[in-house]
Design a protein around this motif. Structure first.
Motif, PDB file in Angstrom:
ATOM      1  N   PHE A   7      19.830  -6.650 -12.626  1.00 33.62           N
ATOM      2  CA  PHE A   7      18.874  -5.811 -13.367  1.00 33.62           C
ATOM      3  C   PHE A   7      17.574  -5.564 -12.611  1.00 33.62           C
ATOM      4  O   PHE A   7      16.768  -4.731 -13.019  1.00 33.62           O
ATOM      5  N   THR A   8      17.339  -6.296 -11.536  1.00 29.78           N
ATOM      6  CA  THR A   8      16.157  -6.006 -10.719  1.00 29.78           C
ATOM      7  C   THR A   8      16.525  -5.259  -9.434  1.00 29.78           C
ATOM      8  O   THR A   8      15.638  -4.950  -8.635  1.00 29.78           O
ATOM      9  N   SER A   9      17.814  -4.961  -9.258  1.00 32.22           N
ATOM     10  CA  SER A   9      18.263  -4.284  -8.035  1.00 32.22           C
ATOM     11  C   SER A   9      18.157  -2.768  -8.176  1.00 32.22           C
ATOM     12  O   SER A   9      17.965  -2.245  -9.273  1.00 32.22           O
ATOM     13  N   ASP A  10      18.331  -2.075  -7.065  1.00 32.88           N
ATOM     14  CA  ASP A  10      18.366  -0.608  -7.099  1.00 32.88           C
ATOM     15  C   ASP A  10      19.554  -0.083  -7.887  1.00 32.88           C
ATOM     16  O   ASP A  10      19.540   1.070  -8.313  1.00 32.88           O
ATOM     17  N   ILE A  11      20.570  -0.906  -8.069  1.00 35.52           N
ATOM     18  CA  ILE A  11      21.735  -0.453  -8.833  1.00 35.52           C
ATOM     19  C   ILE A  11      21.441  -0.533 -10.333  1.00 35.52           C
ATOM     20  O   ILE A  11      21.805   0.371 -11.087  1.00 35.52           O
ATOM     21  N   GLY A  12      20.757  -1.595 -10.763  1.00 34.78           N
ATOM     22  CA  GLY A  12      20.584  -1.834 -12.191  1.00 34.78           C
ATOM     23  C   GLY A  12      19.227  -1.470 -12.771  1.00 34.78           C
ATOM     24  O   GLY A  12      19.074  -1.452 -13.990  1.00 34.78           O
ATOM     25  N   ALA A  13      18.238  -1.207 -11.934  1.00 34.18           N
ATOM     26  CA  ALA A  13      16.895  -0.856 -12.421  1.00 34.18           C
ATOM     27  C   ALA A  13      16.610   0.617 -12.137  1.00 34.18           C
ATOM     28  O   ALA A  13      17.146   1.186 -11.186  1.00 34.18           O
TER      29      ALA A  13
ATOM     30  N   ARG B 222       0.828  -1.224   0.000  1.00 35.40           N
ATOM     31  CA  ARG B 222       0.000   0.000   0.000  1.00 35.40           C
ATOM     32  C   ARG B 222       0.849   1.256   0.000  1.00 35.40           C
ATOM     33  O   ARG B 222       0.391   2.321  -0.416  1.00 35.40           O
ATOM     34  N   PHE B 223       2.054   1.156   0.533  1.00 27.04           N
ATOM     35  CA  PHE B 223       2.886   2.357   0.696  1.00 27.04           C
ATOM     36  C   PHE B 223       4.101   2.373  -0.226  1.00 27.04           C
ATOM     37  O   PHE B 223       5.135   2.938   0.125  1.00 27.04           O
ATOM     38  N   ILE B 224       3.958   1.759  -1.391  1.00 25.84           N
ATOM     39  CA  ILE B 224       4.995   1.942  -2.406  1.00 25.84           C
ATOM     40  C   ILE B 224       4.811   3.352  -2.954  1.00 25.84           C
ATOM     41  O   ILE B 224       3.736   3.722  -3.408  1.00 25.84           O
ATOM     42  N   ASN B 225       5.842   4.153  -2.843  1.00 27.58           N
ATOM     43  CA  ASN B 225       5.701   5.610  -3.015  1.00 27.58           C
ATOM     44  C   ASN B 225       6.870   6.148  -3.841  1.00 27.58           C
ATOM     45  O   ASN B 225       7.652   6.983  -3.374  1.00 27.58           O
ATOM     46  N   PRO B 226       6.995   5.669  -5.098  1.00 25.15           N
ATOM     47  CA  PRO B 226       8.234   5.905  -5.848  1.00 25.15           C
ATOM     48  C   PRO B 226       8.564   7.379  -6.087  1.00 25.15           C
ATOM     49  O   PRO B 226       9.721   7.770  -5.973  1.00 25.15           O
ATOM     50  N   GLU B 227       7.545   8.188  -6.390  1.00 23.29           N
ATOM     51  CA  GLU B 227       7.876   9.563  -6.766  1.00 23.29           C
ATOM     52  C   GLU B 227       8.347  10.393  -5.579  1.00 23.29           C
ATOM     53  O   GLU B 227       9.273  11.198  -5.697  1.00 23.29           O
ATOM     54  N   LEU B 228       7.705  10.200  -4.433  1.00 23.34           N
ATOM     55  CA  LEU B 228       8.145  10.963  -3.270  1.00 23.34           C
ATOM     56  C   LEU B 228       9.483  10.445  -2.762  1.00 23.34           C
ATOM     57  O   LEU B 228      10.357  11.226  -2.372  1.00 23.34           O
ATOM     58  N   CYS B 229       9.665   9.128  -2.801  1.00 20.36           N
ATOM     59  CA  CYS B 229      10.969   8.571  -2.410  1.00 20.36           C
ATOM     60  C   CYS B 229      12.072   9.132  -3.312  1.00 20.36           C
ATOM     61  O   CYS B 229      13.167   9.442  -2.837  1.00 20.36           O
ATOM     62  N   LYS B 230      11.776   9.287  -4.601  1.00 21.55           N
ATOM     63  CA  LYS B 230      12.787   9.802  -5.537  1.00 21.55           C
ATOM     64  C   LYS B 230      13.247  11.206  -5.132  1.00 21.55           C
ATOM     65  O   LYS B 230      14.430  11.546  -5.285  1.00 21.55           O
ATOM     66  N   ILE B 231      12.337  12.001  -4.619  1.00 20.06           N
ATOM     67  CA  ILE B 231      12.728  13.342  -4.157  1.00 20.06           C
ATOM     68  C   ILE B 231      13.772  13.206  -3.050  1.00 20.06           C
ATOM     69  O   ILE B 231      14.800  13.899  -3.054  1.00 20.06           O
TER      70      ILE B 231
ATOM     71  N   ILE C 250      27.784   7.790   2.696  1.00 14.23           N
ATOM     72  CA  ILE C 250      26.475   8.295   2.259  1.00 14.23           C
ATOM     73  C   ILE C 250      25.856   7.338   1.232  1.00 14.23           C
ATOM     74  O   ILE C 250      24.642   7.105   1.246  1.00 14.23           O
ATOM     75  N   ALA C 251      26.691   6.761   0.366  1.00 15.85           N
ATOM     76  CA  ALA C 251      26.174   5.763  -0.592  1.00 15.85           C
ATOM     77  C   ALA C 251      25.567   4.570   0.159  1.00 15.85           C
ATOM     78  O   ALA C 251      24.494   4.070  -0.212  1.00 15.85           O
ATOM     79  N   HIS C 252      26.223   4.137   1.230  1.00 19.64           N
ATOM     80  CA  HIS C 252      25.666   3.037   2.034  1.00 19.64           C
ATOM     81  C   HIS C 252      24.332   3.445   2.676  1.00 19.64           C
ATOM     82  O   HIS C 252      23.384   2.660   2.704  1.00 19.64           O
ATOM     83  N   LEU C 253      24.292   4.666   3.207  1.00 18.03           N
ATOM     84  CA  LEU C 253      23.050   5.117   3.846  1.00 18.03           C
ATOM     85  C   LEU C 253      21.932   5.239   2.810  1.00 18.03           C
ATOM     86  O   LEU C 253      20.786   4.875   3.072  1.00 18.03           O
ATOM     87  N   LYS C 254      22.254   5.735   1.622  1.00 15.57           N
ATOM     88  CA  LYS C 254      21.251   5.804   0.560  1.00 15.57           C
ATOM     89  C   LYS C 254      20.750   4.400   0.221  1.00 15.57           C
ATOM     90  O   LYS C 254      19.543   4.180   0.060  1.00 15.57           O
ATOM     91  N   TYR C 255      21.681   3.454   0.119  1.00 11.81           N
ATOM     92  CA  TYR C 255      21.286   2.086  -0.210  1.00 11.81           C
ATOM     93  C   TYR C 255      20.365   1.510   0.880  1.00 11.81           C
ATOM     94  O   TYR C 255      19.414   0.776   0.581  1.00 11.81           O
ATOM     95  N   GLY C 256      20.633   1.883   2.117  1.00  8.23           N
ATOM     96  CA  GLY C 256      19.731   1.483   3.203  1.00  8.23           C
ATOM     97  C   GLY C 256      18.347   2.102   3.037  1.00  8.23           C
ATOM     98  O   GLY C 256      17.325   1.443   3.254  1.00  8.23           O
ATOM     99  N   PHE C 257      18.299   3.369   2.641  1.00  5.74           N
ATOM    100  CA  PHE C 257      17.007   4.030   2.387  1.00  5.74           C
ATOM    101  C   PHE C 257      16.241   3.289   1.288  1.00  5.74           C
ATOM    102  O   PHE C 257      15.020   3.142   1.339  1.00  5.74           O
ATOM    103  N   LEU C 258      16.976   2.813   0.279  1.00  4.00           N
ATOM    104  CA  LEU C 258      16.355   2.134  -0.867  1.00  4.00           C
ATOM    105  C   LEU C 258      15.889   0.716  -0.538  1.00  4.00           C
ATOM    106  O   LEU C 258      14.937   0.222  -1.153  1.00  4.00           O
ATOM    107  N   THR C 259      16.544   0.047   0.388  1.00  8.74           N
ATOM    108  CA  THR C 259      16.317  -1.398   0.532  1.00  8.74           C
ATOM    109  C   THR C 259      15.841  -1.875   1.905  1.00  8.74           C
ATOM    110  O   THR C 259      15.313  -2.985   1.987  1.00  8.74           O
ATOM    111  N   LYS C 260      16.052  -1.096   2.981  1.00  6.00           N
ATOM    112  CA  LYS C 260      15.729  -1.626   4.314  1.00  6.00           C
ATOM    113  C   LYS C 260      14.258  -1.388   4.648  1.00  6.00           C
ATOM    114  O   LYS C 260      13.899  -0.390   5.272  1.00  6.00           O
TER     115      LYS C 260
END
Lengths: 409, 409
Positions: B145-151, A162-171, A210-220
């Motif tokens: 290709f399905t990861s945050d790095i490749g997609a 329900r809370f997949i929010n791609p556009e706001l997350c992109k900001i 910061i790249a690690h923290l961003k990756y955490g924002f994207l995946t955790k």
């Protein structure tokens, strides 16, 4: 009804047609009071009864940039659904939602005009003795009950959907985690601190963290976050706290929400350099801010841990030593995300009034240098932070070092 | 058409009505050949032309347990959509899908009868010289290709939504990460190893690490996983590899898929204790398995890194040092998840033929003790694994220690 942005008059007509708000045929006033970047906000009031409501309508673009930056109206649904979930776990800490209209991307909600935006209150030098307890409880309960520890596994996964929010997350991905750390067009900083900003752009160790923290924002996908929990999203009085505007809500790292609160207390701390000219006053208020920061964490942690021990649904929750590791990870994430959110407010597109209201460019630059040094230290040294008092110690050390540096110029 | 489980005859009629498969009015044979736990699998063949297809239909319950364990038919959609995405990135490594029927939860796909299930091939002592290259490429490309790095960030988040798979994930959460580490009813192990199993149930350090790995399975939404990539989900010949059955697909930690391959190679390695009686033969085949394991990782890593450098969409991908940390984290996850998947196959509900086909209980127990010791070492020592050869070294050390222990009894 097809979407269109309402005028003040249309907003009045809209709420007049809803049952149970205002006297039939009564006289209503309407004022668009939005000072945010993405929405229209109408304050509608009936003088005869004193009743009032807020009508918040999402615009199909980011107002701060203009119509050239289109932005999904689905964020209004996200916001109203997030408010509903937060109300379930912390009913006194969010505005009541009276009505949601998906077509118009519009929410009618409680008028909180008797509160002030916390950022303004802090800039004015006010103190909010209940704030830390309130926000600590808000964080503990909303994050615990939507996490894998506190929610049934099916419920958690349904909420993720329900809370997949791609556009706001992109900001956030762009403006918090990427643009400020390179020479991007969106950046907007005081020319007097260019040297310090360029040093950040060239700091490989910092950028890797910061790249690690961003990756955490994207995946955790740990819990349903508010997603934008700065002091401009919090209404306060001496006795009440209301968290608003969860349109950035999504499943992310728990430390990101706590880090937002920490960052904004520390941005005000840095701003005190220009906001308060008397050194004793300044020191005292900074001490208040650090104590508040410590209490926010302590309230969060103690309530979260208590919920863990008493209400965990996850079977592995009671494995020996797991909760201690978990809390320690959340603290380190909190510190790292706080650091990113401080840096981006100094370098990136959207500044904060705690710094920007300092009119003298030179004094503002000094406050900004302190903010950058604090942000950088939090990111690079977060692995050494074992207790919340380590944050205060680190901030004090950095402050002394910067004061010493400026005194010696 | 409303869902109903097809008979062999109904399966024939179903494919007969699809255009372009078989001769109109031709004679077709149909055999239900499913040996899995959750589905019907019909092999349908036209002798006159030699043409054949597989019809796979999901059952609304888990066949292994019976109708008392209901299971969503949505997994057939998940499987066919996952096959479609895998076909995009590794077209030669998955079966062709000819037709999907959502109502019947049924997929018509390529017949791979000329291949054998890899687990059977390994038990028979065969070697598959192309396997490591193939599976390494499958892993690198489908995961990158399905990861945050490749997609693109919007594409990744849309995929997360399509592959929310709560019921199948719950099976893994329970049977891989929870039940085997306590005295659960679902467990099913050789009574001769009760002492070793109870030692695991009482090993607090091990259980804490498994809790962390489970939490990673629940929260690390890194890439679209196959989700169940054991050697029973891989068809092979000497020159061809086909990955089947991705009904457990969901967004999870990259190391979970790689760990499944590693675990199943090592389960066969442990099983060699009973599968091959000649010590020289056994040592040689074990060496082949360890070399295969190393090649799987090396192929994965080299291709993943090359994609990272040439096709990353994530802006932070090129931050200095980030990819090295990333690969190192994936390796440690791979090792940890391999450990869990080994332990669960010995203790938990679903065993593997690599061990279960050893008829002598005592010899099987010795092989199972070796598997448990390897699994435990992988989980507890994964932070020390810096290169894939460290895995082989660790496995050899554990093997020697166990051999020595048994010799001294």
């Amino acid at each position: 009804m097809a979407y269109r942005a309402l005028t003040e008059q249309e907003a009045v007509e809209y709420v007049r047609n809803l049952p149970d708000f205002f006297t039939a045929g009564g006289e209503l006033s309407s004022h668009e009071i939005g000072d945010g970047n993405l929405n229209l906000v109408f304050h509608i009031r009936e003088d005869a009864t004193g009743k009032s409501v807020i009508v918040k309508q999402a615009l199909p673009y980011a107002r701060v940039v203009g119509e050239s930056w289109p932005l999904t109206l689905d964020r209004a649904r996200i916001e109203s659904e997030a408010l509903g979930i937060q109300a379930k776990y912390a009913p006194d800490l969010v505005p009541n939602v009276y009505h949601f209209d998906a077509d118009l991307a519009l929410t009618v909600m409680e008028d909180l005009s008797d509160h002030v935006i916390m950022r303004k209150g802090l800039i004015a030098g006010n103190r909010y003795p209940e704030f830390a307890k309130h926000i600590g409880r808000f964080l503990a309960r909303t994050l615990f009950f939507t996490s894998d520890i506190g929610a049934h596994p099916y419920e958690k996964k349904a909420l993720v959907g329900r809370f997949i929010n791609p556009e706001l997350c992109k900001i956030t991905e762009d403006l918090v985690f990427t643009d400020p750390y390179e020479d991007a067009d969106t950046n907007n900083f005081n020319p007097l601190i260019r040297e310090e900003v360029e040093a950040i752009w060239n700091n490989a160790a910092l950028k890797k963290e910061i790249a690690h923290l961003k990756y955490g924002f994207l995946t955790k996908a740990q819990a349903l976050l508010h997603g934008d929990l700065h002091t401009g999203s919090i209404f306060v009085t001496e006795t009440s706290t209301k968290v608003i505007d969860p349109e950035f809500a999504y499943y992310g790292p728990i430390g990101f929400d706590i880090g937002a609160v920490v960052a904004n207390l520390l941005l005000n701390y840095a701003g005190q350099h220009g906001l308060k000219s008397d050194p004793a006053d300044r020191a005292e208020y900074r001490q208040y801010l650090l104590e508040t920061l410590e209490s926010v964490w302590s309230e969060f942690a103690s309530q979260f841990i208590r919920l863990w021990h008493t209400q965990a649904k996850e079977r592995s929750a009671h494995v020996e030593g797991f909760w201690q590791d978990f809390i320690s990870d959340v603290l380190q994430d909190t510190v790292g995300y706080a650091g990113c959110k401080i840096l981006r407010r100094v370098i990136g597109l959207a500044g904060v009034a705690d710094l920007n209201s300092i009119e003298d460019d030179t004094i503002r630059a000094e406050a900004e240098r302190l903010a950058l040094a604090i942000g950088e230290a939090l990111i690079l040294q977060r692995a050494n932070i074992k207790e919340v008092t380590d944050i205060s110690e680190l901030v004090k050390q950095v402050t002394q070092a910067i004061d010493h540096q400026e005194a010696s110029i």
